[in-house]
Structure formats: structure tokens, C-alpha cells
Scaffold this active site. Structure first.
Site: not given
Ligand code: BGC
Length: 736
Positions: A262
Site C-alpha cells: 500500500d
Molecule cells: C490506499 C490504497 C490506494 C493507494 C493509492 C492508499 O492510501 O490505502 O487503497 O490504492 O493509496 O492511491
């Protein structure tokens, strides 16, 4: 003659290089051969470069070899706008406005794998057209508490329902040569403290509740990528977690795809090398990295990794494993044979979104058959509530979208009603304005709001109307249905409860429409005749809602999670810890999540149970029968029953099969969902509904043996219209 021989001579020199296509470029060769060939041609630097981001949403290819970059996009409800290279803000492209599909809770509420397939196909085509080869979604974290700000991005509280629905989404996305990146693996069930909280959960709950949808995504959906979660488990961050990634995902489940972190979920170089991570994204690039030529070089899996290899402190076998996986991803997507070209912002996608939304909207209550509204007998319709006009595709965190268009509920209602009746709007309440999250430097202009005046104006208007449609609920503001934070309470915000009660008192024909991705408390439930849960429905939200309210479409969605009457009736709040002490959170409720807990609480009935949803028609369930009385391991047992549409409209009913273990060595839930079927029935039509299960549907995870076991003994198949509306029971036995 002379010229010809020169040309021939030249072509002879050039020929060897032209004739021999390297194996990795040959789309007809098996992927594994291509992977090994490409790997053998790469330098260590090129390999390391592939394992971490080069921009906010992309990672390097191998330019020297013509291997393209990986480009990712959120996900999961539409293809996010292009952002600047190293910023979260929008890049102001003019060709990146997408179709927004309904939130995943709405998809789950359809209980229809065909809708999931349609969703995956449509969003996959959008991703492909935009040249993304990884879609950051779908999300299948289990709904543990109604306060989780991100529940709207997930598929509800039941592992079986989420497992069945996640599979077609993934398969259809990937048919476009776009990888689904299933998130957030695992145990990311709250937003508060998400970056560090260590989840303590027993093995039974882990395997029975929190992992099955991920396992189905990998083994049945064939997901090519998975995203690690922010939180910790067993004291290790989930993005580099030996137990979750190496032991369970890669070894036990045989996952051969890419583990993507993530964004900002990586915390340590050695753990990233050894504990199952393949690609690092979103690590903070400021502070430490001032003056670096490229901040991305400072990622945990960038220079620090290369340095360890150069020093001989770590070998390259882990690196090769990561790069094999990444190359596999590239050959499955960007360099795949016969990859589609995709399509973007099309009418077909908008209509797909509308259809999914229509099937997901849940009619929770409909006393006096207030709905559907007959426009021929209605002169004046009052629409109240901010959510009737608020754009819900914007906000909420990473799932926020820049859409081609979004039909608001008020626009949808006006379009449907036309000149047949007068449609009046009163806001009734207002939320604080928030700045657009994608626009750098955006400021929200706060307007002076007098809540009492707003409410009084709406209540006055309600007295004059034939029907009142209150359209409220939550929204995508911080602290509502939004990433990064949780809700503060189960109650509706912005004093909506008082407003609804007053509207209902002023006009008995008041219907309440809730837009949310979460359960909300309804202290006014007995005061209003009709209640609709309409989720966040995307681009076509308003048309979808209007088609249900005015009866063009018969509602057929059912709840993918329990609506507790009070927060204390939810097990995370009754028994477990929430949100923990900021270091640890203990899931003391174990496997008793959602209806599994509600079933145990004989006294506290939910406000609306799991699996509940009404229709404008009625269905009669006949007596279920089984094809045998005893089941032997290796066999299947089939239950059948007739279901009839006894009303005057065509409709769809979701028939649910729950299994109850009458006696077991370990505590088990009263019942668990193990099958469902959505049947379409014309008025008067009857169909036979069939469920076939095997031993697997009877098993539980024995944490001492560390395996799934089905203990011989008596079981019941409970078939019903919801978790609390069981229509028929069949007793059967599993024999040794
Ligand atoms: C989120 C993810 C997301 C990523 C990219 C993170 O803060 O938890 O679900 O895909 O950001 O935007």
C-alpha cells in the site's frame, strides 16, 4: 545488379538480429520461458529498479530491453484521474474523466455474480483504454464495525458472499490484460491507527472470516496482484509480513503474482527483501531525501537494497523471485498476446453502472406500500436533503474520481417525473464544505449555515407536498465514508435524525433514502413508512435511484451486512476492542462477526438483518427437500425448493442457504451462509431453486490441527429470505 547485391549484402548482415526474436519478446512462447529469458538479460540495477516506484503510480520497465513500465490506478470504483509525477494532485488532463461505477458495497448488495462480472468487464475496459496495467482493486476487507470509514470500498461482512462476488470481477478485469490488485491484505478493518495498529486475532477468525475472500481472489479469481495492508499482524507490517505473505499467500495458496505495498506501507528494507513484498509504492519521499537526484532512489527497495547486495550482505535470489513475479505481470498485461484495446467513458459502461446500481439498491421498509410512487396520482413531490444534490464520486480518499458526469438523485428524479408532477427541493441540512482533494491549493468556501432555518424551511414545505423524499445519509467527507479516518458514531451526521422525525410528523408520506457505505442508526424507523438504502451509485446514481422510487425497476438488492440497532449490538464494540489502544487491537469477538454475532444475541435483534431486502412483489417459498439424508465425504448433497412470485410485478428474489452445525467440538456460529441464488420471476411464475454443497460447506478451521475439518454429525440447511427470515429447514447428517 550491383545495387541488388549491395542490398542483399546489407540484409545478410542485418538478418541474424532480425530473424531471431528473443524469447521474452515472443508472445507465442509460454510466459515462464519469457520470464526466464528476460531475467537472464537483466542487470542487478535493472532488477532493483523494477521493485519500487518511479512516480506516484508507476514503476520502471527495462527501457534497454523494450520492457514497458507498470502503470497503476485506483480503483476500485472507476479509473482515477491522472496525477502529477510525484504528487497526489490532479495533472489537469482533459481526457481522463471516467465512468464511476457503484461502490463495492452496492455491488455486494446485488448478490449477483453476473453484476460482478459486468462490473469487472466495464472497469477493466476503462483501465485498459487509459493504459493502466494494474487496477488497484477490488477490496475485500471484512466489515467488522460500522464505523470503518472504508467499508464502502469493500463487500460486506460475510466471507462467502465476498468470495463469490470478488471472483468474476477479477476474471473480467484481467481479460483486458489489466491485473486486478486485490486489497488490503489483510486485517485492515479500521482506518484509525491504520498505519501501525497491530491486529490480534485468533487463527479461527483469521481463516474463517478475514482470509477466505482473499483466498478465493487468488485461487478462483486468479488475481495477478495483491496489495499489502497498512496495519500490522503478529508485530510485522502486512506489506512485509512473513506469515501472511510468504507462508499463507505464496506458499499455501500458491500465489504467483505480485505483492504491491500500500502507498507508504513499507517500513524496512530487510523485511521488504525477505518477507514477501515485491513492489514498493508511495513511501514518503520528502524530508530524508532532500537533494537526492531522484527521491525514489531512496525507497527501501531502491539504493538501500542495491547497497546491501553490493556489500554482499544479501544475495539476489529474493530479488530474482520478485522480478520474476513482476515480469510475469508485464507479460500477462502490457506484453500479452492479443490484448484488447479497451474503451473509456462509454454509454455502455454508464449503463452497466446503472444496472448494477439498480440491482444493488435495497428496499429496507415499505409500510403501506408507499413506494413506488405513482406519478399519475402525485402532484407535488418534495425532495429534501443534501445528498439529493451532492456529488458522491468525489472525496472519500483514494477512490475519489474525476467523472465524465454524475446524475444526482434530484436530477434523476426530475428527469423521471418530467412534467407529470412538480418537484420541489429543500436542502434541509448541510455539511461543511470541503476542498477538492485532487486540486492543489484548493480551498473550501464555507457558507454561513443556519441549521434551524434550513430544517424549518424543509418541514414547512413537507406539509404542502403529496410525498416527501428525504435523501440523506453519510457522505465522503473526512469522518464519514472516507479513507484515513473512521466515523465517530453510528448516528447520521448534521442533525439529520431531528429533521427526518420532523418531516415524518409533518407528512406521513415520507420516504427516507440513505446514501452510505455503512449501517446507520435509525431512531425514526417506526415513524417513516419507507426506507431505501441506495449506497453510492456512481455516474448514473440519480437515474438508478429514480427507477426504483418510481417503480420502473423492482428493487432486488439485499444487505451485505447487518444494520445493528445500536453500536453496542455489533460484536467489535460489544466484545472486541475498537479502535484499540493505538498499538494493538484485539478481535476478541473472534468468528462472531456480523450476523454470526447477532444470531447469538437472542434479545438484541438487528435493526435490519444481513441478507434483508424487500421487493414490490411478494415471493412464496415452498418446502425445501434434500436428495439424500446422509452425506459421505467426497459426495455432494443437493437441496431444492420451489419459489414463486405471488405478486403482480416481475421481480428478483435472493434465496439464501445457511448451514447450521448441530454439535461440534469447537464453538460455531448458529448458522453460516453457504449458498445463494438470485432468481428472476414473472408474476405468478414458479422456479425451482437448487443448492449443491459438499463437505467444505460444513467445515470449520480447527486451530489446533491447523486445518479445515468437517466433523461427522447432524447439520441443518436453513433456507430463507434473510438471516432472520428462515422459510424452511432440512436436517441431514455427515457420516464418517
Ligand atoms: C490506499 C490504497 C490506494 C493507494 C493509492 C492508499 O492510501 O490505502 O487503497 O490504492 O493509496 O492511491
Amino acid at each position: 545488379m550491383k545495387l541488388k547485391s549491395i542490398v542483399l549484402g546489407l540484409s545478410l548482415i542485418a538478418l541474424p538480429a532480425l530473424a531471431q526474436t528473443p524469447v521474452y519478446l515472443d508472445v507465442n512462447k509460454p510466459i515462464e520461458e519469457r520470464v526466464e529469458d528476460a531475467l537472464s538479460r537483466m542487470t542487478v540495477q535493472e532488477k532493483v529498479a523494477m521493485t519500487h516506484a518511479q512516480s506516484k503510480f508507476s514503476s520502471a520497465g527495462v527501457p534497454r530491453l523494450g520492457i514497458p513500465e507498470n502503470w497503476m490506478s485506483d480503483g476500485p470504483h472507476g479509473i482515477r484521474a491522472e496525477v502529477l509525477w510525484d504528487e497526489w494532485y490532479g495533472a489537469n488532463w482533459t481526457n481522463d474523466s471516467c465512468i464511476a461505477f457503484p461502490a463495492l458495497t452496492a455491488l455486494a448488495a446485488t448478490w449477483n455474480p453476473d453484476m460482478s462480472a459486468l462490473y469487472g468487464k466495464s472497469i477493466g475496459e476503462e483501465a485498459r483504454y487509459r493504459n493502466k496495467n494494474v487496477l488497484l482493486g477490488p477490496g475485500v476487507n471484512i466489515y467488522r464495525t460500522p464505523l470503518n470509514g472504508r467499508n464502502f470500498e469493500y463487500m460486506g461482512e460475510d466471507p462467502y458472499l465476498a468470495s463469490v462476488l470478488v471472483v468474476p470481477y477479477i476474471r473480467e478485469v484481467q481479460k483486458n490484460g489489466v491485473a486486478a490488485c486485490v486489497k488490503h491484505y489483510a486485517l485492515n478493518n479500521q482506518e484509525i491507527h491504520r498505519g501501525y495498529i497491530n491486529v490480534k486475532v485468533d487463527d479461527r477468525a483469521l481463516h474463517e472470516i478475514y482470509l477466505p475472500a482473499f483466498k478465493a481472489a487468488v485461487q478462483q479469481g486468479g488475481a495477478w496482484a495483491i496489495m499489502g495492508a497498512y496495519n500490522q499482524y503478529k508485530g510485522e507490517h502486512c506489506c512485509h509480513n512473513q506469515y501472511l505473505l510468504n507462508d499463507i499467500l505464496k506458499r499455501d495458496w500458491g500465489f504467483d503474482g505480485v505483492v504491491v505495498s500500500d502507498w507508504g506501507g513499507v517500513h524496512d528494507t530487510k523485511q521488504s527483501i525477505f518477507n514477501g513484498l515485491d513492489m514498493e509504492f508511495g513511501s514518503w519521499t520528502n524530508g530524508l531525501n532532500w537533494g537526492a537526484s531522484n527521491a525514489y532512489d531512496n525507497y527501501y527497495l531502491a539504493m538501500p537494497y542495491l547497497q546491501l547486495i553490493r556489500e554482499g550482505a544479501v544475495g539476489t535470489s529474493e530479488l530474482d523471485d520478485k522480478v520474476r513475479r513482476i515480469l510475469r505481470l508485464v507479460f500477462r498485461t502490457n506484453m500479452a498476446k492479443e490484448r484488447h484495446f479497451g474503451s473509456f467513458g462509454t454509454e455502455a459502461h454508464a449503463l452497466a453502472g446503472r444496472k448494477i446500481a439498480q440491482e444493488g439498491i435495497v428496499l429496507l421498509q415499505n409500510n403501506r406500500n408507499l413506494l413506488p410512487i405513482d406519478v399519475r396520482q402525485t402532484k407535488r413531490i418534495l425532495v429534501v436533503g443534501e445528498n439529493a444534490v451532492k456529488h458522491m464520486t468525489i472525496g472519500g480518499g483514494s477512490s475519489s474520481l474525476k467523472v465524465k458526469y454524475e446524475v444526482s438523485p434530484l436530477e434523476g428524479i426530475r428527469a423521471r417525473v418530467g412534467s407529470s408532477a412538480e418537484v420541489i427541493y429543500a436542502p434541509g441540512y448541510a455539511s461543511p464544505a470541503v476542498a477538492e482533494q485532487d486540486v492543489k491549493g484548493a480551498k473550501a468556501e464555507q457558507k454561513e449555515i443556519d441549521p434551524v432555518a434550513l430544517r424549518n424551511q424543509a418541514v414547512e414545505a413537507a406539509r404542502e407536498a403529496d410525498v416527501v423524499l428525504f435523501i440523506g445519509g453519510l457522505n465522503k467527507n473526512d469522518g464519514q465514508d472516507s479513507e484515513g479516518n473512521d466515523r465517530a458514531s453510528l448516528s447520521l451526521p448534521y442533525e439529520q435524525d431531528a429533521l427526518i422525525a420532523q418531516l415524518a410528523a409533518a407528512n406521513p408520506n415520507t420516504a427516507v433514502v440513505i446514501l452510505s457505505g455503512n449501517a446507520v442508526a435509525m431512531p425514526w424507523v417506526r415513524e417513516v413508512p419507507a426506507i431505501v438504502e441506495a449506497w453510492y451509485s456512481g455516474t448514473e446514481a440519480g437515474h438508478a435511484l429514480a427507477s426504483i422510487l418510481f417503480g420502473d425497476v423492482n428493487p432486488s438488492g439485499k444487505l451485505p451486512f447487518t444494520f445493528p440497532a445500536r453500536l453496542e449490538d455489533n460484536s467489535a464494540h460489544a466484545l472486541g476492542e475498537y479502535p484499540g489502544d493505538s498499538i494493538n487491537v484485539s478481535y476478541n469477538e473472534s468468528i462472531f462477526v456480523g450476523y454470526r454475532w447477532a444470531d447469538k444475541q437472542k434479545k438484541a435483534r438487528p435493526l435490519f438483518p444481513f441478507g434483508h431486502g424487500l421487493s414490490y412483489t411478494t415471493f412464496a417459498y415452498g418446502k425445501p427437500i434434500a436428495d439424500k439424508k446422509t452425506l459421505l465425504p467426497g459426495e455432494t448433497i443437493t437441496f431444492t425448493l420451489p419459489v414463486k412470485n405471488t405478486g403482480t410485478r416481475e421481480g428478483q428474489e435472493i434465496v439464501q442457504l445457511y448451514i447450521s452445525d448441530k454439535k461440534s467440538s469447537l464453538p460455531r456460529p448458529v448458522k453460516e451462509l453457504k449458498g445463494f441464488s438470485k432468481v428472476h420471476l414473472a408474476p405468478g411464475q414458479e422456479k425451482t431453486v437448487t443448492f449443491t454443497i459438499d463437505k467444505e460447506a460444513l467445515s470449520f478451521f480447527d486451530d489446533t490441527k491447523h486445518e479445515w475439518v468437517a466433523e461427522p454429525g447432524k447439520f441443518e440447511a436453513l433456507i430463507g429470505a434473510s438471516a432472520t427470515d428462515i422459510k424452511g429447514v432440512v436436517l441431514f447428517e455427515l457420516k464418517e
